[in-house]
Design a protein around this motif. Structure first.
Motif, short mmCIF file in Angstrom:
data_model
loop_
_atom_site.label_atom_id
_atom_site.label_comp_id
_atom_site.label_asym_id
_atom_site.label_seq_id
_atom_site.Cartn_x
_atom_site.Cartn_y
_atom_site.Cartn_z
N SER A 31 48.45 -6.28 25.96
CA SER A 31 47.12 -5.68 25.81
C SER A 31 46.79 -4.72 26.94
O SER A 31 46.11 -3.71 26.73
CB SER A 31 46.06 -6.78 25.74
OG SER A 31 46.26 -7.61 24.62
N GLN A 32 47.26 -5.03 28.15
CA GLN A 32 46.90 -4.24 29.33
C GLN A 32 47.94 -3.20 29.71
O GLN A 32 47.83 -2.56 30.75
CB GLN A 32 46.66 -5.19 30.50
CG GLN A 32 45.51 -6.16 30.27
CD GLN A 32 45.46 -7.26 31.31
OE1 GLN A 32 46.22 -7.26 32.28
NE2 GLN A 32 44.56 -8.22 31.12
N ALA A 33 48.95 -3.02 28.87
CA ALA A 33 50.00 -2.05 29.18
C ALA A 33 49.43 -0.64 29.30
O ALA A 33 48.58 -0.24 28.50
CB ALA A 33 51.08 -2.08 28.09
N PRO A 34 49.87 0.12 30.30
CA PRO A 34 49.31 1.47 30.49
C PRO A 34 49.68 2.46 29.40
O PRO A 34 48.98 3.43 29.18
CB PRO A 34 49.90 1.89 31.85
CG PRO A 34 51.13 1.06 32.01
CD PRO A 34 50.82 -0.25 31.35
N ASN A 35 50.80 2.24 28.71
CA ASN A 35 51.18 3.09 27.60
C ASN A 35 52.04 2.28 26.64
O ASN A 35 52.39 1.12 26.91
CB ASN A 35 51.90 4.36 28.08
CG ASN A 35 53.10 4.06 28.96
OD1 ASN A 35 53.85 3.11 28.71
ND2 ASN A 35 53.28 4.86 30.00
N ARG B 128 46.07 -0.23 17.35
CA ARG B 128 44.95 -0.75 18.14
C ARG B 128 45.05 -0.31 19.60
O ARG B 128 44.04 0.01 20.23
CB ARG B 128 44.92 -2.28 18.05
CG ARG B 128 44.53 -2.81 16.67
CD ARG B 128 44.27 -4.30 16.71
NE ARG B 128 45.47 -5.06 17.00
CZ ARG B 128 46.25 -5.59 16.07
NH1 ARG B 128 45.97 -5.40 14.77
NH2 ARG B 128 47.32 -6.28 16.40
N HIS B 129 46.24 -0.28 20.13
CA HIS B 129 46.45 0.07 21.53
C HIS B 129 46.09 1.52 21.80
O HIS B 129 45.49 1.85 22.83
CB HIS B 129 47.91 -0.20 21.91
CG HIS B 129 48.18 -0.18 23.38
ND1 HIS B 129 48.71 0.91 24.03
CD2 HIS B 129 47.98 -1.13 24.33
CE1 HIS B 129 48.84 0.63 25.31
NE2 HIS B 129 48.41 -0.59 25.53
N ARG B 130 46.46 2.40 20.87
CA ARG B 130 46.18 3.82 21.04
C ARG B 130 44.85 4.25 20.45
O ARG B 130 44.35 5.34 20.75
CB ARG B 130 47.30 4.65 20.38
CG ARG B 130 48.63 4.63 21.10
CD ARG B 130 48.52 5.32 22.46
NE ARG B 130 47.96 6.65 22.32
CZ ARG B 130 48.67 7.75 22.23
NH1 ARG B 130 50.00 7.67 22.27
NH2 ARG B 130 48.11 8.93 22.12
N LYS C 284 45.55 4.25 30.35
CA LYS C 284 44.86 3.80 31.55
C LYS C 284 45.91 3.41 32.57
O LYS C 284 47.02 3.02 32.22
CB LYS C 284 43.96 2.60 31.23
CG LYS C 284 44.72 1.45 30.57
CD LYS C 284 43.81 0.34 30.11
CE LYS C 284 44.62 -0.75 29.39
NZ LYS C 284 43.78 -1.83 28.87
N PRO C 285 45.59 3.49 33.85
CA PRO C 285 46.55 3.06 34.86
C PRO C 285 46.69 1.54 34.87
O PRO C 285 45.75 0.82 34.53
CB PRO C 285 45.93 3.57 36.17
CG PRO C 285 44.46 3.66 35.88
CD PRO C 285 44.35 4.05 34.43
N HIS D 172 47.04 -6.31 35.29
CA HIS D 172 48.35 -6.13 34.66
C HIS D 172 49.43 -6.83 35.48
O HIS D 172 50.33 -7.48 34.93
CB HIS D 172 48.66 -4.64 34.51
CG HIS D 172 49.94 -4.35 33.80
ND1 HIS D 172 51.14 -4.15 34.47
CD2 HIS D 172 50.23 -4.24 32.48
CE1 HIS D 172 52.10 -3.92 33.60
NE2 HIS D 172 51.59 -3.96 32.38
N GLN D 173 49.35 -6.73 36.81
CA GLN D 173 50.31 -7.40 37.67
C GLN D 173 50.20 -8.91 37.57
O GLN D 173 51.21 -9.63 37.56
CB GLN D 173 50.11 -6.94 39.12
CG GLN D 173 50.46 -5.49 39.38
CD GLN D 173 51.92 -5.20 39.08
OE1 GLN D 173 52.81 -5.97 39.47
NE2 GLN D 173 52.18 -4.10 38.38
#
Length: 369
Positions: free
Chosen positions: A122-126, A187-189, A239-240, A245-246
């Motif tokens: 869900s939190q992946a930047p791309n 959904r992600h994009r 998003k960065p 995410h970490q």
């Protein structure tokens, strides 16, 4: 931002050390089998069961033959085996008896509800990062079909390995997996992505379900089951990656460490064969005996394990050769003579004969993928 020109994703081996953490060891062949308890019941199994219950099916009928009970799934979240999940999927497909079942399941699969691994998606930047996580944490997020990602200068390709001997459930699980990726990426994009879908099977009678859930860029009777998307869609950032995410990445790795091994037997075998095919011909060990030795088994034991998973050594070698041939032909632009040499054939005629046996078509059909 620099991106790899070509990525042939093979996921590093990770083996449990004295501190109970996975350590990078390229030569490791640690694996689990289809009867190992590795799947969280409140992940994919509960998602599948919930779909059945919402369609009016009785839970006991859906769980029949799985050695699972409703109270255990809800209260204890036991670890179940791939065999048990396959039985559950077989029950669900048979009892639902509907052409949209796999697609509706796929809509629910990703990012799932597996805490760190799901949050990581869900939190992946791309999208590239999300798909990389899906590949790395496949034992958690996609326990029956192991996804693979290849990125060349023009496209990203996603395909799946049968990680446990799915047999007649392959098509149902493939439709669900393809739908899951298409739905998640949308959904992600926040928009539809121009995915192209290639399937080995013929056009199904329920083609409307494909149109509704996957779109109309569909190709059947293809050399392999594969999704393709233009490369730029993978790397356009949303998003960065932040601290959350970490944290999700650490949690996902901790989840992976609770498994008895980092990957299933069939994927371990495929990885070994794939790596060998990249070596010069005089350095390869593509014989059953050498692969068995790498796995720490006798040849006879290795054969029994493969039979237990519904396959045999030649079938696994053919699969690795097919995928390598497609990659070299399509992404690397090599000719049939060069590909034949790389795969260990005497000449291109031998490659063409084998390709016809593997896919029913010729190597030139790969250029249309």
């Amino acid at each position: 931002m620099n991106h790899p020109k070509t990525c042939y994703n093979a996921c590093s081996w990770r083996c449990a050390g004295p501190d109970n953490h996975w350590h990078y060891r390229p030569d490791a062949m640690s694996f689990y089998e289809r009867d190992s308890g590795i799947i969280e019941a409140q992940g994919l199994p509960l998602t599948l069961l919930d779909l059945c219950l919402q369609r009016g099916l009785h839970g006991d009928r859906v769980l029949r033959g799985t050695r699972l009970f409703m109270d255990d799934l809800i209260q204890r979240n036991p670890r179940i085996s791939q065999e048990q999940l396959l039985q559950l999927a077989d029950n669900a497909e048979r009892l639902l008896d509907s052409s949209d079942s796999a697609f509706l399941l796929g809509q629910r699969l990703l990012p799932g509800n597996l805490h760190g691994a799901s949050q990581l998606l869900s939190q992946a930047p791309n999208l590239f990062s999300a798909l990389e996580s899906l590949v790395e944490f496949a034992p958690l997020l996609s326990p029956l079909l192991s996804p693979r990602l290849v990125v060349d200068e023009n496209y990203g390709y996603l395909y799946w390995l049968d990680s446990c001997g799915t047999g007649k459930q392959w098509r149902f699980l493939l439709e669900a997996s393809a739908t899951a990726v298409a739905a998640f990426s949308r959904r992600h994009r926040g928009e539809h992505l121009p995915w192209q879908f290639h399937f080995r099977h013929s056009r199904p009678p329920y083609i409307e379900q494909y149109w509704v859930h996957l779109g109309e860029t569909l190709h059947f009777d293809q050399p392999c089951d594969m999704l393709r998307v233009p490369r730029q869609w993978l790397f356009e950032g949303i998003k960065p990656a932040g601290i959350s995410h970490q944290v999700a990445l650490q949690q996902a790795r901790q989840q992976l460490q609770t498994l008895p091994a980092p990957r299933p037997l069939l994927v371990a075998v495929y990885h070994h064969l794939e790596q060998q095919l990249k070596q010069p011909a005089n350095h390869r060990t593509l014989q059953l005996e050498s692969v068995a030795e790498s796995l720490g088994m006798s040849p006879a034991t290795f054969k029994r394990h493969l039979k237990k998973h519904g396959t045999h050594f030649q079938q696994q070698l053919d699969l690795a050769r097919l995928h390598t041939a497609i990659y070299l032909l399509r992404s690397q632009g090599l000719g049939t003579e060069a590909v034949a040499r790389q795969l260990g054939f005497h000449d291109s005629a031998g490659l063409r004969r084998s390709f016809k046996r593997w896919t029913g078509s010729t190597p030139s059909s790969v250029l249309a993928l």
